[in-house]
Write a protein that holds these residues in place. Structure first.
Motif, PDB file in Angstrom:
ATOM      1  N   ALA A  81     -36.721  19.899 -31.752  1.00 40.27           N
ATOM      2  CA  ALA A  81     -38.064  19.346 -31.542  1.00 40.27           C
ATOM      3  C   ALA A  81     -39.139  20.417 -31.698  1.00 40.27           C
ATOM      4  CB  ALA A  81     -38.162  18.707 -30.157  1.00 40.27           C
ATOM      5  N   PHE A  82     -38.739  21.681 -31.568  1.00 38.47           N
ATOM      6  CA  PHE A  82     -39.681  22.783 -31.760  1.00 38.47           C
ATOM      7  C   PHE A  82     -39.689  23.284 -33.203  1.00 38.47           C
ATOM      8  CE2 PHE A  82     -38.782  23.085 -27.201  1.00 38.47           C
ATOM      9  CZ  PHE A  82     -40.064  23.160 -26.689  1.00 38.47           C
ATOM     10  N   GLY A  83     -38.946  22.626 -34.079  1.00 39.64           N
ATOM     11  CA  GLY A  83     -38.913  23.036 -35.469  1.00 39.64           C
ATOM     12  C   GLY A  83     -38.004  24.214 -35.746  1.00 39.64           C
ATOM     13  N   MET A  84     -36.968  24.358 -34.944  1.00 31.76           N
ATOM     14  CA  MET A  84     -36.028  25.459 -35.129  1.00 31.76           C
ATOM     15  C   MET A  84     -34.844  25.019 -35.990  1.00 31.76           C
ATOM     16  SD  MET A  84     -36.013  27.180 -31.319  1.00 31.76           S
ATOM     17  CE  MET A  84     -35.612  28.834 -31.886  1.00 31.76           C
ATOM     18  N   THR A  85     -34.263  25.961 -36.718  1.00 35.07           N
ATOM     19  CA  THR A  85     -33.043  25.731 -37.481  1.00 35.07           C
ATOM     20  C   THR A  85     -31.867  26.181 -36.621  1.00 35.07           C
ATOM     21  OG1 THR A  85     -34.186  26.110 -39.570  1.00 35.07           O
ATOM     22  CG2 THR A  85     -31.775  26.335 -39.578  1.00 35.07           C
ATOM     23  N   ILE A  86     -30.793  25.388 -36.595  1.00 33.34           N
ATOM     24  CA  ILE A  86     -29.679  25.658 -35.683  1.00 33.34           C
ATOM     25  C   ILE A  86     -28.451  26.142 -36.449  1.00 33.34           C
ATOM     26  CG2 ILE A  86     -28.280  24.753 -33.793  1.00 33.34           C
ATOM     27  CD1 ILE A  86     -31.348  24.533 -33.363  1.00 33.34           C
ATOM     28  N   GLN A  87     -27.863  27.233 -35.957  1.00 26.14           N
ATOM     29  CA  GLN A  87     -26.541  27.659 -36.413  1.00 26.14           C
ATOM     30  C   GLN A  87     -25.710  27.986 -35.171  1.00 26.14           C
ATOM     31  OE1 GLN A  87     -27.274  30.977 -39.018  1.00 26.14           O
ATOM     32  NE2 GLN A  87     -27.555  32.439 -37.363  1.00 26.14           N
ATOM     33  N   TYR A  88     -24.396  28.000 -35.334  1.00 28.91           N
ATOM     34  CA  TYR A  88     -23.559  28.183 -34.142  1.00 28.91           C
ATOM     35  C   TYR A  88     -22.237  28.828 -34.507  1.00 28.91           C
ATOM     36  CZ  TYR A  88     -20.437  24.313 -35.447  1.00 28.91           C
ATOM     37  OH  TYR A  88     -19.500  23.523 -36.092  1.00 28.91           O
ATOM     38  N   HIS A  89     -21.588  29.350 -33.465  1.00 34.11           N
ATOM     39  CA  HIS A  89     -20.214  29.833 -33.618  1.00 34.11           C
ATOM     40  C   HIS A  89     -19.387  29.365 -32.431  1.00 34.11           C
ATOM     41  CE1 HIS A  89     -16.795  32.228 -34.783  1.00 34.11           C
ATOM     42  NE2 HIS A  89     -16.707  32.653 -33.529  1.00 34.11           N
ATOM     43  N   ASN A  90     -18.234  28.786 -32.737  1.00 39.95           N
ATOM     44  CA  ASN A  90     -17.201  28.413 -31.771  1.00 39.95           C
ATOM     45  C   ASN A  90     -15.895  29.009 -32.239  1.00 39.95           C
ATOM     46  OD1 ASN A  90     -18.765  26.819 -30.114  1.00 39.95           O
ATOM     47  ND2 ASN A  90     -18.021  24.875 -30.903  1.00 39.95           N
ATOM     48  N   ARG A  91     -14.872  28.929 -31.390  1.00 41.30           N
ATOM     49  CA  ARG A  91     -13.536  29.313 -31.853  1.00 41.30           C
ATOM     50  C   ARG A  91     -13.089  28.417 -32.998  1.00 41.30           C
ATOM     51  NH1 ARG A  91     -10.241  29.367 -26.335  1.00 41.30           N
ATOM     52  NH2 ARG A  91     -11.645  27.600 -26.036  1.00 41.30           N
ATOM     53  N   SER A  92     -13.525  27.156 -32.981  1.00 39.41           N
ATOM     54  CA  SER A  92     -13.216  26.233 -34.069  1.00 39.41           C
ATOM     55  C   SER A  92     -14.450  25.401 -34.394  1.00 39.41           C
ATOM     56  CB  SER A  92     -12.036  25.318 -33.701  1.00 39.41           C
ATOM     57  OG  SER A  92     -12.305  24.615 -32.510  1.00 39.41           O
ATOM     58  N   ARG A  93     -14.542  24.972 -35.628  1.00 39.39           N
ATOM     59  CA  ARG A  93     -15.709  24.234 -36.070  1.00 39.39           C
ATOM     60  C   ARG A  93     -15.706  22.819 -35.497  1.00 39.39           C
ATOM     61  NH1 ARG A  93     -17.968  23.903 -42.305  1.00 39.39           N
ATOM     62  NH2 ARG A  93     -19.828  22.630 -41.818  1.00 39.39           N
ATOM     63  N   LEU A  94     -16.897  22.313 -35.207  1.00 37.65           N
ATOM     64  CA  LEU A  94     -17.045  20.945 -34.723  1.00 37.65           C
ATOM     65  C   LEU A  94     -16.881  19.957 -35.869  1.00 37.65           C
ATOM     66  CD1 LEU A  94     -20.240  21.322 -32.503  1.00 37.65           C
ATOM     67  CD2 LEU A  94     -17.871  21.237 -31.696  1.00 37.65           C
ATOM     68  N   ALA A  95     -16.624  18.706 -35.510  1.00 39.91           N
ATOM     69  CA  ALA A  95     -16.649  17.639 -36.502  1.00 39.91           C
ATOM     70  C   ALA A  95     -18.077  17.487 -37.023  1.00 39.91           C
ATOM     71  CB  ALA A  95     -16.177  16.331 -35.876  1.00 39.91           C
ATOM     72  N   PRO A  96     -18.238  17.084 -38.287  1.00 37.34           N
ATOM     73  CA  PRO A  96     -19.586  16.992 -38.874  1.00 37.34           C
ATOM     74  C   PRO A  96     -20.565  16.176 -38.044  1.00 37.34           C
ATOM     75  CG  PRO A  96     -17.923  16.733 -40.571  1.00 37.34           C
ATOM     76  CD  PRO A  96     -17.188  16.746 -39.264  1.00 37.34           C
ATOM     77  N   GLU A  97     -20.112  15.069 -37.462  1.00 34.35           N
ATOM     78  CA  GLU A  97     -21.028  14.229 -36.688  1.00 34.35           C
ATOM     79  C   GLU A  97     -21.513  14.927 -35.421  1.00 34.35           C
ATOM     80  OE1 GLU A  97     -16.769  12.775 -35.834  1.00 34.35           O
ATOM     81  OE2 GLU A  97     -17.964  13.448 -37.550  1.00 34.35           O
ATOM     82  N   ALA A  98     -20.695  15.830 -34.864  1.00 34.68           N
ATOM     83  CA  ALA A  98     -21.103  16.568 -33.667  1.00 34.68           C
ATOM     84  C   ALA A  98     -22.051  17.717 -34.006  1.00 34.68           C
ATOM     85  CB  ALA A  98     -19.881  17.101 -32.935  1.00 34.68           C
ATOM     86  N   GLU A  99     -21.981  18.213 -35.239  1.00 40.62           N
ATOM     87  CA  GLU A  99     -22.855  19.324 -35.654  1.00 40.62           C
ATOM     88  C   GLU A  99     -24.307  18.887 -35.776  1.00 40.62           C
ATOM     89  OE1 GLU A  99     -20.123  22.337 -38.295  1.00 40.62           O
ATOM     90  OE2 GLU A  99     -21.025  20.620 -39.311  1.00 40.62           O
ATOM     91  N   GLU A 100     -24.527  17.655 -36.188  1.00 38.02           N
ATOM     92  CA  GLU A 100     -25.880  17.122 -36.374  1.00 38.02           C
ATOM     93  C   GLU A 100     -26.737  18.073 -37.218  1.00 38.02           C
ATOM     94  OE1 GLU A 100     -27.556  16.072 -32.630  1.00 38.02           O
ATOM     95  OE2 GLU A 100     -26.108  14.471 -32.265  1.00 38.02           O
ATOM     96  N   GLY A 101     -26.146  18.586 -38.286  1.00 37.06           N
ATOM     97  CA  GLY A 101     -26.892  19.429 -39.208  1.00 37.06           C
ATOM     98  C   GLY A 101     -26.861  20.909 -38.902  1.00 37.06           C
ATOM     99  N   ALA A 102     -26.285  21.293 -37.754  1.00 31.89           N
ATOM    100  CA  ALA A 102     -26.176  22.723 -37.438  1.00 31.89           C
ATOM    101  C   ALA A 102     -25.182  23.384 -38.387  1.00 31.89           C
ATOM    102  CB  ALA A 102     -25.727  22.897 -35.990  1.00 31.89           C
ATOM    103  N   ARG A 103     -25.415  24.652 -38.696  1.00 30.46           N
ATOM    104  CA  ARG A 103     -24.569  25.380 -39.621  1.00 30.46           C
ATOM    105  C   ARG A 103     -23.548  26.212 -38.857  1.00 30.46           C
ATOM    106  NH1 ARG A 103     -24.943  30.173 -43.245  1.00 30.46           N
ATOM    107  NH2 ARG A 103     -26.605  30.982 -41.922  1.00 30.46           N
ATOM    108  N   TYR A 104     -22.281  26.078 -39.247  1.00 26.32           N
ATOM    109  CA  TYR A 104     -21.213  26.860 -38.626  1.00 26.32           C
ATOM    110  C   TYR A 104     -21.100  28.204 -39.325  1.00 26.32           C
ATOM    111  CZ  TYR A 104     -16.596  28.207 -36.887  1.00 26.32           C
ATOM    112  OH  TYR A 104     -15.556  28.871 -36.300  1.00 26.32           O
ATOM    113  N   VAL A 105     -21.158  29.303 -38.543  1.00 25.99           N
ATOM    114  CA  VAL A 105     -21.104  30.648 -39.110  1.00 25.99           C
ATOM    115  C   VAL A 105     -20.111  31.497 -38.318  1.00 25.99           C
ATOM    116  CG1 VAL A 105     -23.478  30.567 -39.967  1.00 25.99           C
ATOM    117  CG2 VAL A 105     -23.017  31.470 -37.670  1.00 25.99           C
ATOM    118  N   SER A 106     -19.746  32.625 -38.881  1.00 27.93           N
ATOM    119  CA  SER A 106     -18.873  33.558 -38.171  1.00 27.93           C
ATOM    120  C   SER A 106     -19.640  34.202 -37.015  1.00 27.93           C
ATOM    121  CB  SER A 106     -18.376  34.651 -39.120  1.00 27.93           C
ATOM    122  OG  SER A 106     -19.452  35.502 -39.490  1.00 27.93           O
ATOM    123  N   PHE A 107     -18.897  34.788 -36.093  1.00 36.01           N
ATOM    124  CA  PHE A 107     -19.508  35.472 -34.947  1.00 36.01           C
ATOM    125  C   PHE A 107     -20.445  36.576 -35.434  1.00 36.01           C
ATOM    126  CE2 PHE A 107     -18.740  38.637 -31.294  1.00 36.01           C
ATOM    127  CZ  PHE A 107     -19.769  38.108 -30.539  1.00 36.01           C
TER     128      PHE A 107
END
Length: 337
Positions: A177-203
């Motif tokens: 809502a603040f106009g930010m772009t989201i990226q994330y890191h987990n031990r495993s990637r989320l399902a596409p629907e849970a990402e909601e457009g967030a980008r999965y990247v390495s640590f």
């Protein structure tokens, strides 16, 4: 049939706790609201709670009994099958020790999501805008006499989330809502629907490319000091760091050193600390650190929801044999029933 034990105090659900006495499978309710670890261990050894099937505890109740470590868990009665915990974090419970004894453990993740994510937003904005500096000038009566800092907007920034669980996803939704772009890191990637457009990247990429880095993962032996001197050195110049999860995820001494060494870290927003309630003086003294005293879930609505979810977990356990929000570690551990 079995007994249920309450450890520590309740603030919002005393009537619901009392009503458990009429639930199927409950023979009696017991309470240990105040006391000490030695006294509690003595009661366990004497068989005072020899028929309990489920117990209610919280992060706050650690002040009463100490942590549910291997020592304490080894003395719990053989009848116990469920530890129902109030709190999203449960690092004060040795889940592996409980699992070895066939004890299931639940926490209260969904109940805390909004309040904790709201606190992350508060920490992020407070840190980006260097709110501490302006508030200090105002309170000292120096407004108009000392310069106010020119700070940063969240719009257009890359928010990196370390630990994209339910709290992390809630924070991501608010940050969009603040106009930010989201990226994330987990031990495993989320399902596409849970990402909601967030980008999965390495640590490493998360550290090197995030304008704001938010810690939203559980504390464990594997994640303690996951952010230390080496990780801080990798971060993008001008980064803002937010931590609303657990203080021990970061090496505070290394953080203070990095803050003092140059301009790599723009600011920090913290609601949690390594040795609460003690806070590193280098954090308190630095005006670029926005500090809160671990108030993440401290709202009427959230605390009641947490307490109610524990009650609901107890009811579910005693009527169906299953916890509503069993901790994820037990999905892959032998011995959990």
């Amino acid at each position: 049939m079995g007994d249920v034990l309450l450890i520590g105090d309740l603030k919002f659900v005393d009537p619901e706790w009392s009503s458990l006495s009429s639930e199927p499978g409950v023979s009696a309710l017991h309470e240990y609201r105040t006391g000490s670890r030695d006294d509690f261990l003595s009661k366990l050894s004497s068989g005072t709670y020899g028929n309990i099937v489920a117990l209610y505890r919280s992060n706050d109740s650690t002040k009463v009994t100490g942590p549910f470590d291997e020592e304490l868990i080894s003395k719990l009665p053989s009848s116990l099958r469920y530890i129902c915990h109030s709190g999203a974090g449960y690092d004060n419970i040795d889940v592996a020790a409980a699992t070895r004894r066939g004890i299931q453990v639940s926490s209260t993740p969904q109940a805390v999501d909004n309040a904790t994510a709201d606190t992350a937003v508060l920490c992020m904005l407070g840190a980006l805008r260097l709110a501490n500096v302006g508030m200090d000038i105002l309170r000292r009566g120096r407004w108009g006499q000392e310069p106010l800092p020119t700070a940063h907007d969240p719009q257009g920034k890359v928010l990196g989330i370390l630990g994209m669980g339910s709290i992390g996803r809630n924070f991501a939704a608010k940050a969009r809502a603040f106009g930010m772009t989201i990226q994330y890191h987990n031990r495993s990637r989320l399902a596409p629907e849970a990402e909601e457009g967030a980008r999965y990247v390495s640590f490493e990429e998360l550290l090197r490319t995030s304008d704001v880095l938010s810690l939203n993962l559980n504390l464990s032996k594997a994640t303690e000091h996951i952010i230390g001197k080496d990780q801080l050195a990798m971060m993008k110049k001008g980064v803002t760091i937010v931590n609303t999860a657990r203080g021990k995820l970061m090496d505070e001494a290394a953080l203070v050193e990095a803050l003092n060494d140059g301009d790599r870290i723009w600011s920090v927003g913290l609601d949690v600390f390594e040795e609460e309630p003690k806070v590193h003086p280098g954090l308190i003294d630095n005006p670029r650190v926005f500090l809160l005293p671990h108030i993440g879930t401290l709202t009427f609505e959230t605390r009641r929801a947490m307490e109610m979810l524990v009650i609901d977990n107890i009811k579910s356990a005693l009527t169906t044999g299953k916890l509503i929000t069993r901790v994820k570690e037990q999905d892959n551990m032998d011995g959990a029933k």
